[in-house]
Design a protein around this motif. Structure first.
Motif: not given
Length: 168
Positions: A4-5, A50-54, A152-156, A159-165
């Motif tokens: 969440l923002s 995510p792969w697309w971030v790298d 792009v930062h607002r996507l990255i 998306s990284m935090l969504a994978q944290l758990d």
């Protein structure tokens, strides 16, 4: 877990830099493991890049080298064999340098002639984590750089935090 923002936490080290910031945002998620230090959570977050971030970082690096800016490497380019307890302020952790290290908050930073970036992972309460980014732009090149980077930062970050758990 959907990020969440939110606002930069008032207790965060980076909050003091907000009044003069040219860009700032923050995203909050549930803390999947409250027993981990802020740095351990940061490393866990980076492990899920995510792969697309790298690939985006590869493109960024190729473009900015032509402008005389530094190649940062990949966001997920962290030594995951090094335990969080072995890092010290000043150490490089992926594309950033460790600027502040406490049990409840870690601040990563990078500076260049065009801008300064600080990213904080702050444990807020027993069950929340907030990742905040604060940017100070120094010149026209920095402003031009932030035009494509900000969206792009607002996507990255989310998306990284969504994978944290999902990483244990």
């Amino acid at each position: 877990m959907k990020p969440l923002s939110t606002s930069v936490p008032v207790q965060s080290v980076v909050a003091a830099r907000l009044p003069t910031a040219d860009f700032a945002d923050a995203y909050e998620v549930r803390n999947p493991d409250p027993g981990l230090s802020a740095l351990a959570l940061w490393l866990r977050t980076m492990a899920g890049t995510p792969w697309w971030v790298d690939r985006a970082m590869d493109l960024r690096n190729a473009v900015v080298k032509r402008l005389g800016l530094k190649d940062l490497g990949r966001l997920g380019g962290v030594d995951f064999n090094q335990p969080a307890t072995q890092y010290r302020v000043g150490d490089r952790v992926g594309v950033f340098h460790l600027q502040h290290l406490a049990e409840h908050e870690v601040v990563m930073a990078d500076s260049d002639r065009h801008l300064d970036v600080q990213v904080s992972l702050c444990k807020t309460g027993a069950d929340r984590v907030v990742v905040s980014t604060v940017v100070h732009v120094h010149n026209l090149l920095g402003r031009l750089y932030m035009l494509p980077v900000a969206p792009v930062h607002r996507l990255i970050v989310p998306s990284m935090l969504a994978q944290l758990d999902k990483r244990f």
